[in-house]
Design a protein around this motif. Structure first.
Motif, PDB file in Angstrom:
ATOM      1  N   UNK A  51       0.834  -1.197   0.000  1.00  0.00           N
ATOM      2  CA  UNK A  51       0.000   0.000   0.000  1.00  0.00           C
ATOM      3  C   UNK A  51       0.873   1.253   0.000  1.00  0.00           C
ATOM      4  N   UNK A  52       0.315   2.409  -0.398  1.00  0.00           N
ATOM      5  CA  UNK A  52       1.104   3.647  -0.359  1.00  0.00           C
ATOM      6  C   UNK A  52       1.646   3.966   1.041  1.00  0.00           C
ATOM      7  N   UNK A  53       0.854   3.717   2.081  1.00  0.00           N
ATOM      8  CA  UNK A  53       1.325   4.009   3.432  1.00  0.00           C
ATOM      9  C   UNK A  53       2.464   3.073   3.832  1.00  0.00           C
ATOM     10  N   UNK A  54       2.354   1.801   3.451  1.00  0.00           N
ATOM     11  CA  UNK A  54       3.447   0.865   3.749  1.00  0.00           C
ATOM     12  C   UNK A  54       4.719   1.277   3.026  1.00  0.00           C
ATOM     13  N   UNK A  55       4.592   1.711   1.785  1.00  0.00           N
ATOM     14  CA  UNK A  55       5.782   2.196   1.072  1.00  0.00           C
ATOM     15  C   UNK A  55       6.417   3.363   1.824  1.00  0.00           C
ATOM     16  N   UNK A  56       5.587   4.301   2.276  1.00  0.00           N
ATOM     17  CA  UNK A  56       6.106   5.458   3.009  1.00  0.00           C
ATOM     18  C   UNK A  56       6.861   5.024   4.265  1.00  0.00           C
ATOM     19  N   UNK A  57       6.271   4.080   5.012  1.00  0.00           N
ATOM     20  CA  UNK A  57       6.915   3.611   6.234  1.00  0.00           C
ATOM     21  C   UNK A  57       8.227   2.892   5.937  1.00  0.00           C
ATOM     22  N   UNK A  58       8.228   2.052   4.925  1.00  0.00           N
ATOM     23  CA  UNK A  58       9.437   1.302   4.596  1.00  0.00           C
ATOM     24  C   UNK A  58      10.547   2.220   4.101  1.00  0.00           C
ATOM     25  N   UNK A  59      10.183   3.215   3.327  1.00  0.00           N
ATOM     26  CA  UNK A  59      11.208   4.145   2.836  1.00  0.00           C
ATOM     27  C   UNK A  59      11.808   4.954   3.977  1.00  0.00           C
ATOM     28  N   UNK A  60      11.062   5.077   5.075  1.00  0.00           N
ATOM     29  CA  UNK A  60      11.611   5.744   6.242  1.00  0.00           C
ATOM     30  C   UNK A  60      12.409   4.814   7.130  1.00  0.00           C
ATOM     31  N   UNK A  61      11.879   3.607   7.371  1.00  0.00           N
ATOM     32  CA  UNK A  61      12.491   2.691   8.334  1.00  0.00           C
ATOM     33  C   UNK A  61      13.620   1.861   7.735  1.00  0.00           C
ATOM     34  N   UNK A  62      13.540   1.567   6.451  1.00  0.00           N
ATOM     35  CA  UNK A  62      14.568   0.758   5.792  1.00  0.00           C
ATOM     36  C   UNK A  62      15.069   1.528   4.567  1.00  0.00           C
ATOM     37  N   UNK A  63      15.372   2.793   4.779  1.00  0.00           N
ATOM     38  CA  UNK A  63      15.676   3.688   3.664  1.00  0.00           C
ATOM     39  C   UNK A  63      16.849   3.199   2.824  1.00  0.00           C
ATOM     40  N   UNK A  64      17.899   2.712   3.473  1.00  0.00           N
ATOM     41  CA  UNK A  64      19.099   2.313   2.725  1.00  0.00           C
ATOM     42  C   UNK A  64      18.811   1.177   1.748  1.00  0.00           C
ATOM     43  N   UNK A  65      17.807   0.354   2.061  1.00  0.00           N
ATOM     44  CA  UNK A  65      17.439  -0.739   1.165  1.00  0.00           C
ATOM     45  C   UNK A  65      16.412  -0.290   0.129  1.00  0.00           C
ATOM     46  N   UNK A  66      15.373   0.401   0.602  1.00  0.00           N
ATOM     47  CA  UNK A  66      14.252   0.731  -0.274  1.00  0.00           C
ATOM     48  C   UNK A  66      14.587   1.787  -1.307  1.00  0.00           C
ATOM     49  N   UNK A  67      15.569   2.620  -1.043  1.00  0.00           N
ATOM     50  CA  UNK A  67      15.863   3.721  -1.957  1.00  0.00           C
ATOM     51  C   UNK A  67      16.983   3.391  -2.937  1.00  0.00           C
ATOM     52  N   UNK A  68      17.276   2.099  -3.083  1.00  0.00           N
ATOM     53  CA  UNK A  68      18.286   1.712  -4.064  1.00  0.00           C
ATOM     54  C   UNK A  68      17.588   1.066  -5.264  1.00  0.00           C
ATOM     55  N   UNK A  69      18.381   0.586  -6.197  1.00  0.00           N
ATOM     56  CA  UNK A  69      17.862   0.066  -7.460  1.00  0.00           C
ATOM     57  C   UNK A  69      17.183  -1.294  -7.329  1.00  0.00           C
ATOM     58  N   UNK A  70      17.293  -1.992  -6.190  1.00  0.00           N
ATOM     59  CA  UNK A  70      16.882  -3.394  -6.119  1.00  0.00           C
ATOM     60  C   UNK A  70      15.403  -3.651  -5.964  1.00  0.00           C
ATOM     61  N   UNK A  71      14.622  -2.626  -5.530  1.00  0.00           N
ATOM     62  CA  UNK A  71      13.208  -2.828  -5.258  1.00  0.00           C
ATOM     63  C   UNK A  71      12.363  -1.901  -6.128  1.00  0.00           C
ATOM     64  N   UNK A  72      11.622  -2.503  -7.032  1.00  0.00           N
ATOM     65  CA  UNK A  72      10.731  -1.766  -7.911  1.00  0.00           C
ATOM     66  C   UNK A  72       9.353  -1.729  -7.253  1.00  0.00           C
TER      67      UNK A  72
END
Length: 263
Positions: free
Chosen positions: A115-136
Motif C-alpha cells: 500500500x502507499x502508506x506501507x511504502x512510506x513507512x518502509x522508505x523511512x524505516x529501511x531507507x538504505x534498502x528501499x531507496x536503491x535500485x533493487x526494489x521496484x
C-alpha cells in the motif's frame, strides 16, 4: 500454482525471546510468509525477519515478486536481508576474478507490491534498502494487477493503517492471504476460494487482533475449501500443538508446521 506456507508463528516467533518454557523448548515457528510458484514466477507473500532461514530450508533460490501486507516488523523486516542480494558486483570493489555463483547471487531486482502508506513507512524505516535500485515498488490498495501469469487483487482491512490482504488466482486456483486479522473494509467478493491463509490468534484464545466472532465472520465470508493458520503460538497459549488443534476444531482447518505445502 504451488503454494508453501513458510512461516506460521506469531510476531515474536517460537521459541520466544528470553523464554525457556516447555513449549518454547519443544516447538519452532517462524514469522508469517507464503511462497507461491506459478509457471516461471516466484512470489513471496510477506518478507519476514526469518526470510533467510525460510528460503534456505525450502530450497528457494529465486524470487520475482514480493507482496507485503503491512509495515510491521514481523511481515517486512526481511527486506533488509534481501537487500544484500541486490548489491552490484562493482560495489564490492573486488579486484580478483569472482566465481560465477557469486556473480549470479548479486545484482537481483524485485517487484515489490504494498500500500502507499506501507511504502512510506518502509522508505523511512529501511531507507538504505528501499531507496536503491533493487526494489521496484508498485502501490496497491483496492486494486488488481498481474505478476507473471498470476492475477492478484488486494483488499483493505483495519489491522493497521496501510494493511492489505491479497487474493491470488492462477489456472482456476485461488488463494487468499490475510495473515493478521482486522475488520474488512472491502467490496471484494470471495468466491470459489481453495485456500485461506489466516490468523489463528483469537481462535486459540488470545484476542490481540480482534475477537473470535469477528474471525469466524471473516471465515464465513471467504468460505474457503481449506484454511491454514498463522499466528500460532504454543508459547503464548501455553498449550501443546495438539491441544491447539483441539481448541480450533474446525472442519478443513489446519494447524501445520513451517514449510508445509498447502496448494
Amino acid at each position: 500454482m504451488k503454494a508453501t506456507i513458510l512461516g506460521t508463528g506469531p510476531s515474536e516467533g517460537v521459541p520466544a525471546p528470553l523464554c525457556s518454557c516447555k513449549y518454547c523448548l519443544r516447538n519452532s515457528r517462524t514469522r508469517p510468509s507464503v511462497h507461491v510458484e506459478a509457471d516461471d514466477r516466484s512470489i513471496l507473500l510477506d518478507v519476514s525477519p526469518d526470510v533467510r532461514k525460510q528460503l534456505f530450508d525450502n530450497s528457494i533460490t529465486s524470487l520475482d515478486s514480493l507482496l507485503v501486507t503491512h509495515f510491521h516488523y514481523d511481515h517486512s523486516n526481511g527486506i533488509r536481508d534481501l537487500y544484500n542480494t541486490t548489491t552490484r558486483l562493482e560495489k564490492l570493489g573486488v579486484e580478483d576474478e569472482v566465481e560465477d555463483h557469486i556473480v549470479d547471487y548479486l545484482g537481483k531486482e524485485f517487484d515489490l507490491y504494498c500500500s502507499p502508506f506501507t511504502e512510506e513507512k518502509l522508505r523511512g524505516e529501511v531507507a538504505y534498502a528501499m531507496n536503491n535500485h533493487g526494489f521496484n515498488v508498485q502501490t496497491t490498495e483496492e486494486d488488481s494487477f498481474v505478476t507473471g501469469n498470476v492475477k492478484v487483487s488486494s483488499f483493505i482491512t483495519e489491522h493497521t493503517r496501510g494493511y492489505v490482504g491479497f487474493v491470488l488466482e492462477h489456472n482456476d486456483q485461488k488463494l487468499v492471504y490475510n495473515p493478521d486479522h482486522g475488520v474488512p473494509r472491502t467490496d471484494e467478493e470471495f468466491e470459489d476460494v481453495d485456500v485461506l491463509v489466516y490468523d489463528a490468534s483469537a481462535l486459540i484464545g488470545y484476542e490481540v487482533h480482534g475477537d473470535k466472532n469477528q474471525f469466524l465472520d471473516f471465515i464465513d465470508r471467504v468460505n474457503p475449501s481449506e484454511i491454514y493458520f498463522t499466528n500460532v503460538s504454543e508459547h503464548v497459549s501455553q498449550r501443546s500443538t495438539e491441544q491447539i488443534k483441539e481448541i480450533i476444531d474446525m472442519e478443513n482447518a489446519y494447524v501445520v508446521e513451517d514449510g508445509t505445502r498447502i496448494l
